[in-house]
Design a protein around this motif. Structure first.
Motif, mmCIF file in Angstrom:
data_model
loop_
_atom_site.group_PDB
_atom_site.id
_atom_site.type_symbol
_atom_site.label_atom_id
_atom_site.label_comp_id
_atom_site.label_asym_id
_atom_site.label_seq_id
_atom_site.Cartn_x
_atom_site.Cartn_y
_atom_site.Cartn_z
ATOM 1 N N ALA A 23 0.715 -1.577 0.012
ATOM 2 C CA ALA A 23 0.329 0.296 0.052
ATOM 3 C C ALA A 23 0.880 1.295 -0.099
ATOM 4 C CB ALA A 23 -0.596 -0.114 1.347
ATOM 5 N N TYR A 40 -0.640 3.496 -2.699
ATOM 6 C CA TYR A 40 -1.851 3.953 -2.179
ATOM 7 C C TYR A 40 -2.674 5.109 -1.728
ATOM 8 C CZ TYR A 40 -3.546 -0.757 -2.938
ATOM 9 O OH TYR A 40 -3.857 -2.263 -2.916
ATOM 10 N N SER A 69 -7.036 2.752 -2.095
ATOM 11 C CA SER A 69 -6.943 2.451 -4.237
ATOM 12 C C SER A 69 -8.316 1.061 -4.072
ATOM 13 C CB SER A 69 -5.605 1.318 -3.845
ATOM 14 O OG SER A 69 -5.907 1.877 -5.658
#
Length: 403
Positions: free
Chosen positions: A154, A157, A258
């Protein structure tokens, strides 16, 4: 014959005053008529307004020609025929025809632009949900939230609602651009409230999500909140994301997000929005020091939702949640995630215990008594990628229920 005593060439007694009297009477009569028609102005408009028009001398020379002719409303009078331009009456008539034609054309255009669609019939369908816990295969890593985010998938993200972006908008066959935008914005509001609201995540509130639902689904939602069950209909975690406050709390409010949204017209009166988003939370134990440097760990939730809207929903800014498919981990497969998520925290080892046994011969609750379970892919250092292509969400392989 003269009467004796009357002067020659005089008016006999008892007779009128001759020419002088007639001229006086004519003068008084002309003066009276002049006063009577003094207010009438014989201008060009008065002449044009006459219903009868006298033929010219040349026109009257024809055989059996009439002395006068009638003037229609389209006639513009003598000046119009001389100049070749329509008169006032003709201009008014043409303006009236033009207005009628314009109104008719506008009505036809609006009918094609916004055709009549019959109102939707029937109540909203019940939610069908599947919640799959993901068990880790390695020890759950711990550390500071910022370090964990930077070292995991992530890293690229976005934070919070910024990670929920709307697609390009176009009208469908029966829904306008504005209605499509309204559906997408309501879907985003639902994702924000059900996945990012701190009170929702802590299990302290449910109203921010409830007010966005179709009234026909409120009874099912209320039962899911008060008596959650893994029967595919009443899992609280199918409607929203919440953690067991006795097990874990959110360590960082900057949740990484996301995913994508898409829309499709599935019926003349139904617009469907599908969402596919991955939410990554930094969590820590519910007990212990909040300032512990290595007390946080990451918990990932993948939510695939199917939302439906009719025109009444768009006007009232509400939605119908048709289906939800949720994967969340790391969790213990033996834990039932229907009521709330119970993350395996930093330092916890992989579990070898599968879900509870399922009896295919038992009656009641046929869909699920113990639940499904998947395997959480081990974390890997993310490769550098453009923001337009976010890293892939965590994958899960289904695990059969334990015997």
């Amino acid at each position: 014959m003269a009467v004796p005593g009357d002067p020659p060439n005089s008016t006999p007694e008892g007779m009128g005053g001759g020419d002088d009297d007639f001229r006086a009477d004519d003068f008084r009569s002309d003066e009276y008529r002049s006063d009577e028609y003094r207010s009438v102005v014989f201008d060009e408009d008065f002449v044009r307004a006459a219903r009868l028009q006298e033929y010219s001398a040349q026109e009257r020379m024809g055989e059996h020609a009439r002395a006068v002719r009638s003037r229609s409303i389209w006639s513009g009078g003598g000046s119009a025929s001389r100049t070749g331009t329509p008169g006032r009456g003709a201009r008014q008539g043409m303006l009236l025809v033009l207005l009628i034609a314009t109104a008719f054309a506008g009505a036809v255009y609006m009918g094609l632009r916004n055709p009549y669609v019959p109102p939707s019939g029937g109540p909203a369908q019940a939610l069908s949900s599947t919640v799959v816990p993901l068990a880790p295969t390695t020890v759950v890593p711990g550390g500071r939230p910022s370090e964990l985010y930077a070292a995991g998938p992530a890293a690229d993200y976005r934070v919070g609602a910024a990670g929920i972006t709307l697609p390009a908008v176009r009208r469908t066959h029966h829904f306008t651009d504005a209605q499509v935008v309204a559906a997408l914005s309501i879907a985003k509001d639902y994702l924000v409230q059900s996945s990012l609201d701190p009170d929702i995540l802590a299990g302290a509130a449910s109203r921010p999500v409830r007010v966005l639902l179709d009234p026909d689904q409120l009874a099912q939602f209320d039962r899911s909140m008060s008596s959650p069950s893994g029967d595919g209909r009443h899992a609280a975690t199918g409607w929203l994301v919440r953690f067991d406050p006795a097990a874990a709390i959110v360590a960082d409010s900057r949740v990484r997000v996301s995913g994508t949204l898409a829309f499709e017209e599935v019926a003349a009166d139904v617009l469907e929005v599908t969402t596919d988003h991955t939410f990554v939370y930094a969590v820590r134990p519910a007990t212990g020091s909040p300032a512990a440097a290595d007390g946080a760990s990451l918990f990932t939730v993948r939510r695939e939702l199917r939302l439906r809207f009719d025109r009444e929903d768009l006007t009232a800014r509400r939605l119908e949640l048709a289906s939800a498919y949720v994967m969340a981990g790391p969790q213990d497969c033996s834990a039932d995630p229907a009521g709330a998520f119970r993350p395996l925290l930093a330092g916890a080892g992989p579990t070898t215990v599968g879900p509870a046994a399922s009896d295919p011969y038992a009656s009641g609750q046929p869909r699920r008594t113990a639940g499904l379970c998947g395997v959480l892919a081990p974390p890997a250092t993310p490769a550098v990628s453009s923001p337009a292509t976010p890293p892939p969400p965590p994958q899960a392989a289904p695990v059969s229920p334990a015997p």
